[in-house]
Every structure is written in C-alpha cells, then in structure tokens.
Motif scaffolding. Structure first.
Motif, PDB file in Angstrom:
ATOM      1  N   ARG A  22     -21.255  12.282 -28.530  1.00 24.33           N
ATOM      2  CA  ARG A  22     -21.800  10.620 -29.300  1.00 24.33           C
ATOM      3  C   ARG A  22     -22.205  10.120 -28.408  1.00 24.33           C
ATOM      4  O   ARG A  22     -22.883   8.799 -29.408  1.00 24.33           O
ATOM      5  N   GLY A  23     -23.388  10.890 -27.579  1.00 19.52           N
ATOM      6  CA  GLY A  23     -24.956  10.299 -26.896  1.00 19.52           C
ATOM      7  C   GLY A  23     -24.310   9.372 -25.683  1.00 19.52           C
ATOM      8  O   GLY A  23     -25.099   8.773 -24.848  1.00 19.52           O
ATOM      9  N   VAL A  24     -22.904   9.819 -24.980  1.00 16.00           N
ATOM     10  CA  VAL A  24     -22.820   9.485 -24.020  1.00 16.00           C
ATOM     11  C   VAL A  24     -23.007   9.952 -22.669  1.00 16.00           C
ATOM     12  O   VAL A  24     -23.786  10.970 -22.440  1.00 16.00           O
ATOM     13  N   PRO A  25     -24.780   9.081 -21.553  1.00 14.68           N
ATOM     14  CA  PRO A  25     -24.873   9.813 -20.869  1.00 14.68           C
ATOM     15  C   PRO A  25     -23.521  10.533 -19.411  1.00 14.68           C
ATOM     16  O   PRO A  25     -22.812  10.200 -19.556  1.00 14.68           O
ATOM     17  N   TRP A  26     -25.001  11.529 -19.143  1.00  7.85           N
ATOM     18  CA  TRP A  26     -23.203  13.025 -18.764  1.00  7.85           C
ATOM     19  C   TRP A  26     -24.582  13.122 -16.930  1.00  7.85           C
ATOM     20  O   TRP A  26     -25.225  13.350 -17.267  1.00  7.85           O
ATOM     21  N   TYR A  27     -23.664  13.403 -16.641  1.00 16.17           N
ATOM     22  CA  TYR A  27     -23.693  13.260 -15.121  1.00 16.17           C
ATOM     23  C   TYR A  27     -22.575  14.569 -14.705  1.00 16.17           C
ATOM     24  O   TYR A  27     -22.359  14.888 -15.290  1.00 16.17           O
ATOM     25  N   ALA A  28     -23.991  15.298 -13.897  1.00 19.04           N
ATOM     26  CA  ALA A  28     -22.658  16.754 -13.202  1.00 19.04           C
ATOM     27  C   ALA A  28     -22.997  16.600 -11.499  1.00 19.04           C
ATOM     28  O   ALA A  28     -24.104  16.118 -11.318  1.00 19.04           O
ATOM     29  N   SER A  29     -21.780  16.923 -10.799  1.00 17.22           N
ATOM     30  CA  SER A  29     -22.273  16.549  -9.606  1.00 17.22           C
ATOM     31  C   SER A  29     -22.918  17.377  -8.544  1.00 17.22           C
ATOM     32  O   SER A  29     -23.730  17.748  -7.806  1.00 17.22           O
ATOM     33  N   ASN A  30     -23.161  19.019  -9.657  1.00 14.26           N
ATOM     34  CA  ASN A  30     -23.670  20.180  -9.405  1.00 14.26           C
ATOM     35  C   ASN A  30     -24.193  21.373 -10.583  1.00 14.26           C
ATOM     36  O   ASN A  30     -22.581  20.796 -11.096  1.00 14.26           O
TER      37      ASN A  30
END
Length: 340
Positions: free
Chosen positions: A160-168
């Motif tokens: 849906r376009g929500v910003p995505w962050y990954a710890s690693n």
C-alpha cells in the motif's frame, strides 16, 4: 583509496589487543555464544580482556530480544553485562524511523519484543496489523517460531506504499544445530511479494555504527565478529579496525577469498585473540613458522607452526594475488594441512 580498501595482509600487533583498543564491539551469535550456549574460550577470554581495562560492548544484528534480556543471558553464561552494554539493530532501526517520522507515529512491528521495546524508547507506537493504519513497517528477526502470517501483514502494508524498514538483512544466523535462516531471508519474502526495498539499519550500514558509537562513546574501538559481510564490512565502512574469529559463519576458505571490504585487520581462531599478540606477516608471506606460496593455480604452505599463523600467511598471499579483486586460487590442500 584508503588503507583498508587495499588491505593485502592481516596486521601484526606486538601488544595484546585488549591493551591496544579501549572498547571491544563484540558480535554475539557465533562470537560469544551459539544457540544460547557460550562458545569455547569465550567466558574466560572476555574476563581477562576486562581485567586489562578493555570495555566490552555487545553489538548484535539480532533484533528479537531486549538489551535487558541479552544482558541477563550473558550474565548467566558467566559474562557479566548490563543492559547499557548491549546495542541491537532494533535500537538502530528505531532511531532511523524516529529521525524520519514524528513522535507518536504508528509502526507495524514484524519481529520480537526487542523491536517493540526499541520503538517505544523512541516515542513510536507499535501496532500489529496492516489495518491499524501504520505510518511505517519495521521488520526484525522474530525467532524461529515467528508465524508466516506476520510476513503477510508486512506485505499488505508495504504494497500500500507504507515506508518499510528492516533491522538487518543477514540471510543466516548461527544456532546450536547449525546455520538457520536469518532476518534477511524473511525480508526477501516481503521483497518478492511487493517488489519494494526496505531502508536497512543494521551492520554493515552506517545507522548501526552510529548507534554503537553514540551508546558506547568508544574512542579506539575494535570490532570483533564472525561474519565478513556484516561485522568486518561494518568496521570497514566505519573506518575502524576489526578482529575476525572463526567460531561462527566464516570459515578459513571464505576468509582467503575475501574481497577488500571483507578483509579483517586481525584473525584469530576464537576470542583468545583479544589476549594475544598478533604475529606480523613478513614480505615473503611468512608468519610464525609458515611460508605461503603460489604454485600454479593453488596456494601452498612450507614449514610448520601454529595453524592460525599459517592461515595469516595464506591470507597475505591470496589477498596480494587478488589485489582489489577476489582470490580464485585453490586453497583446499593448504587448509587441510592446517586442519581448517
């Protein structure tokens, strides 16, 4: 080009590393413990390093557990630690999100309690569903029992376009039974489902190095790790020295074939390397009683001595031969002679 970019041999040190560096930035999985149990020689080596005046900080890409839980586990193993001694990729990704979004933003949590607590610490509000109107998605390692449905929730929100962050994005993680899939494998599942790319905080990227320096105040740190693509590359990116130990993911063959950004400053079989002088490799690829040579399309060893000295000599010959590339020489027979 800086010195690390063209490293052609491990460094030597006439002093114990615990006397040269003020802080050891220690990875955990594959360095201090594996599958919850302490790695051989780890407990006594860390105690001796502390007695030398070296500060011990534990820097992990594993975002599943809180610093309090990790410190408690270390203390149970015989390595006394406080929560402030532990820096996690969950803390790094939480700071990254907080730097970009206002306080009170809702973050869909795909991971363990460590990630949830880190987000709270930065004034962010964890939520559990893509239908909770999240402002961001934070994905971290959730342990081997994390339900597949959590990856679906991440995919729905990211699509849906929500910003995505990954710890690693570590593809693997050491365990007591072998090498298991890491957070990077789960990130790949969401990437395949959505075609999106996350912002990544953990080693080897700058947000993790920044988090570590902010929390430890280290002035002359030594990164200690078992992975070339996270620990050693992270040290390279941060411009600090590193010690690779062979108790986790990286074996001797991978070390010999390392590209420049993956070549550590020092090499040791285990954490006893913190307490040892590091024999220098001389110009003819001699270290200890060993001399490494290139014969045809293979590396070979002459002499005898401590196996790790032979490995240092082989690294020097291989890295010099490869220059800024990757060594393709056959090292199997030489390593077998050393027992690696």
């Amino acid at each position: 080009m800086n010195e690390i970019a063209v490293r052609t041999r491990p460094d030597g040190s006439e002093q114990r590393l615990s006397e040269v560096y003020d802080t050891a930035l220690l990875d955990l999985d594959g360095v201090v413990y594996a599958g919850g149990a302490a790695i051989v020689h780890a407990v006594e080596s860390l105690a001796a390093a502390r007695e030398d005046g070296m500060r011990l900080a534990y820097v992990t890409n594993n975002a599943a557990r809180t610093p309090e839980t990790v410190a408690g586990h270390l203390t149970e193993l015989g390595v006394p630690a406080e929560p402030q001694d532990v820096i996690t990729s969950a803390q790094a990704v939480a700071r990254l999100i907080a730097d970009q979004l206002p306080a009170g933003s809702r973050v869909l949590v795909i991971g363990g309690e460590g990630l949830r607590v880190a987000l709270h610490e930065r004034g962010l509000v964890p939520v559990d569903s893509a239908d909770d109107a999240p402002d961001a998605v934070a994905q971290g390692y959730g342990g081997p029992e994390m339900p597949w449905g959590r990856l679906a929730e991440a995919s729905y929100a990211v699509a849906r376009g929500v910003p995505w962050y990954a710890s690693n994005t570590d593809l693997t993680i050491p365990s007591a039974r072998g090498i298991a899939p890491g957070n990077g494998a789960a990130v790949e599942a969401v990437r395949i489902a959505t075609g999106a790319e996350p912002q990544v905080a953990g080693k080897p990227l700058p947000p993790m190095h920044r988090e570590t320096i902010l929390r430890t105040g280290a002035r002359r740190p030594l990164v200690v790790g078992d992975r070339l693509d996270t620990d050693i590359e992270g040290a390279y990116a941060g411009g600090v020295d590193s010690l690779l130990v062979l108790t986790g993911v990286t074996d001797a063959a991978r070390l010999i074939a390392a590209e420049p950004r993956h070549r550590p400053t020092f090499v040791s079989e285990d954490l006893r390397g913190l307490l040892a002088v590091q024999p220098a490799v001389t110009g003819d690829f001699r270290c200890g009683g060993w001399t490494a040579v290139v014969r045809g399309d293979a590396l070979a060893l002459d002499g005898e001595g401590e196996p790790v000295d032979g490995l240092r000599a082989l690294c020097a010959a291989a890295w010099t031969h490869a220059g800024e590339g990757v060594c393709g020489l056959d090292s199997e027979k030489a390593l077998a002679r050393l027992g690696f």
